[in-house]
Design an enzyme around this catalytic site. Structure first.
Site, mmCIF file in Angstrom:
data_model
loop_
_atom_site.group_PDB
_atom_site.id
_atom_site.type_symbol
_atom_site.label_atom_id
_atom_site.label_comp_id
_atom_site.label_asym_id
_atom_site.label_seq_id
_atom_site.Cartn_x
_atom_site.Cartn_y
_atom_site.Cartn_z
ATOM 1 N N GLU A 113 0.852 -1.191 0.000
ATOM 2 C CA GLU A 113 0.000 0.000 0.000
ATOM 3 C C GLU A 113 0.882 1.233 0.000
ATOM 4 O OE1 GLU A 113 -2.859 -0.374 3.193
ATOM 5 O OE2 GLU A 113 -3.968 -1.916 2.133
ATOM 6 N N HIS A 238 -9.016 9.481 2.303
ATOM 7 C CA HIS A 238 -8.604 8.330 1.499
ATOM 8 C C HIS A 238 -8.734 8.732 0.042
ATOM 9 C CE1 HIS A 238 -8.275 4.370 -0.196
ATOM 10 N NE2 HIS A 238 -7.955 3.883 0.991
ATOM 11 N N ARG A 284 -0.978 8.621 1.454
ATOM 12 C CA ARG A 284 -2.338 9.046 1.117
ATOM 13 C C ARG A 284 -2.545 10.540 0.967
ATOM 14 N NH1 ARG A 284 -5.554 4.959 4.952
ATOM 15 N NH2 ARG A 284 -4.992 3.238 3.591
ATOM 16 N N HIS A 346 -11.559 9.816 5.909
ATOM 17 C CA HIS A 346 -11.341 8.397 6.209
ATOM 18 C C HIS A 346 -10.914 8.143 7.649
ATOM 19 C CE1 HIS A 346 -10.371 4.254 5.265
ATOM 20 N NE2 HIS A 346 -9.090 4.414 5.590
ATOM 21 N N ARG A 381 -1.605 9.222 8.607
ATOM 22 C CA ARG A 381 -1.341 7.823 8.969
ATOM 23 C C ARG A 381 -0.844 7.017 7.779
ATOM 24 N NH1 ARG A 381 -4.433 3.397 8.318
ATOM 25 N NH2 ARG A 381 -6.448 4.434 8.111
#
Ligand code: SIN
Length: 432
Positions: A113, A238, A284, A346, A381
């Site tokens: 990711e 997100h 992100r 998100h 995060r």
């Protein structure tokens, strides 16, 4: 019965609350209150998985570096060290209680990711959170020491304030008042240890990946009680949720980009390489801002996430939930059509400030999971560090709470029943 007492009171039934409960129930009685059905938590909707250092080519130092980089200089290094170094142990505990992660040839299948320099996302296809929640609920169901109160909405923490005592420097927590939604009455839950695991606040935004329960009530209660709160401005968006899917927005997991999905403008141009050398696998905040910039420049309503170059059978095999949901709910075949995506709120990177053992600034009150600000996320995060944080710090909270109960068990004073005098303000109600 308007009053319940137990050794541990847990507010929230996601991974943080349930994993704490399982450990605590070995030493005492546990009450869990949860505002809807017990499975209704953010955990249940997590698709990607849990980041953990298990691959031979990986190391704790690399995971720590990736987490610090994603957090844009605002992570607390000591908390990140704890998160990463204790993660693998907590992951094994999940496997021991029956979580079935996806494997290849007997080894964990590790996905990729954004912001990760190695493949390290342990997952259960694209429904990782659902699988974790299933196994945890199964494990607590058979535990005689655990009582779950569904449809109980915590409304206030019980501190000196309700006792009419003056509040000096140290505030103590002895429980919570909760509305039994089915009976429309407020009950008193008392405990020497209170653990807030009530999740995030995505519903503050119109477009969010979060379910309806994520309304930030845990942070609000703690704030009213006088707890320290920090970093609430760091709401993570997100990058890829399905355009026009209503609320909650349907998440298209970051793992899809990790699997080779390409972000394009509506004219078909790949654009992420213009923003970051990591392309669509940048952290992100970078990807969400890039999409937003492209949409503002072009006036388009969405970008495309393109999987058409990937073998359809492997897309279906790796992302069965996303594939099925897009086909059945939105008549969209993600193997042959590009996916229209937009960013959506998100994750709350901030929350109730805790130390490395999940202690808040209020005595006897712990906070774990998204409601907490342990310092691991900084301003942004790293993907799949959320379930990891929840279970690592829930474990530490239990270790500390257990020590507290054994060494100097907090005494619970006499607490009045909920007093609803003056709680209804007709003028305010008109405004609402
Ligand atoms: C995702 O699957 O993209 C979400 C995982 C996360 O929030 O870390």
């Amino acid at each position: 019965m308007n009053e319940a007492r137990s050794d541990f009171l847990i507010i929230g039934s996601g991974i943080a609350g349930l994993s704490f409960a399982l450990k605590a129930a070995e030493t005492g009685t546990v009450t869990i209150i949860t505002k809807k059905a017990r499975a209704e938590s953010n955990t249940n909707y997590a698709q990607g998985g849990i980041a953990a250092v298990v691959a031979p080519d990986d190391s704790s130092d690399l995971h720590i570096r990736d987490t610090l980089n994603a957090g844009v200089g605002l992570c607390h290094r000591d908390a990140v060290e704890v998160l990463v170094r204790e993660g693998a142990q907590r992951l094994m505990e999940l496997q021991q209680i029956g979580v079935e992660f996806t494997t290849i040839n007997g080894r964990l299948d590790l996905g990729r990711e954004g912001g990760h320099s190695r493949n390290r996302i342990v997952h259960a296809k694209d429904r990782s959170g659902w699988e974790v929640e299933r196994a945890l609920l199964h494990a607590i169901a058979s535990h005689k020491n655990i009582t779950v109160f569904e449809n109980h909405l915590a409304i206030d923490l019980i501190t000196e304030h309700q006792l009419g005592r003056p509040i000096d420097e140290v505030i103590h927590c002895w429980g919570a008042y909760a509305l039994d939604v089915d009976r429309n009455e407020v009950k008193t839950f008392l405990s020497p240890i209170v653990v807030l695991c009530s999740g995030g606040a995505g519903q503050v935004y119109l477009h969010t990946t979060n379910p309806a329960i994520a309304t930030g009530d845990g942070v609000a209660m703690a704030y009213r009680a006088g707890a320290k709160i920090a970093n609430m401005e760091f709401i993570q968006f997100h990058p890829t949720t399905l355009y026009n899917s209503g609320s909650p927005a349907f998440l298209i997991s970051e793992a899809v980009r990790g699997f080779g999905g390409i972000l394009r403008t509506k004219r078909g141009e790949e654009f992420m390489s213009r923003y970051d050398e990591r392309g669509a696998l940048a952290p992100r905040d970078i990807v969400a801002r890039a999409i937003d910039t492209e949409l503002k420049k072009s006036g388009d309503e969405y970008a495309w996430l393109d999987l058409r170059h990937l073998p359809p059978s492997s897309v279906k095999e790796h992302f069965p939930h996303i594939y099925e949901t897009c086909i059945s709910r939105y008549k969209l075949d993600i193997t042959s059509e590009p996916i229209p995506v937009v960013p959506a709120a998100h994750y709350s990177c901030g929350g109730i400030v805790t130390d490395l053992f999940a202690n808040t600034s209020i005595e006897n009150l712990y906070a774990c999971g998204e409601v907490a600000m342990t310092g691991v996320h900084g301003a942004n995060r790293l993907a799949s560090n959320s379930l990891l944080e929840a279970m690592v710090f829930a474990h530490r909270a239990f270790v500390d709470a257990d020590r507290r109960l054994r060494s100097r068990r907090p005494e619970i004073p006499s607490v009045p029943s909920w007093d609803e005098t003056d709680t209804f303000d007709a003028e305010e109600w008109v405004l609402i």
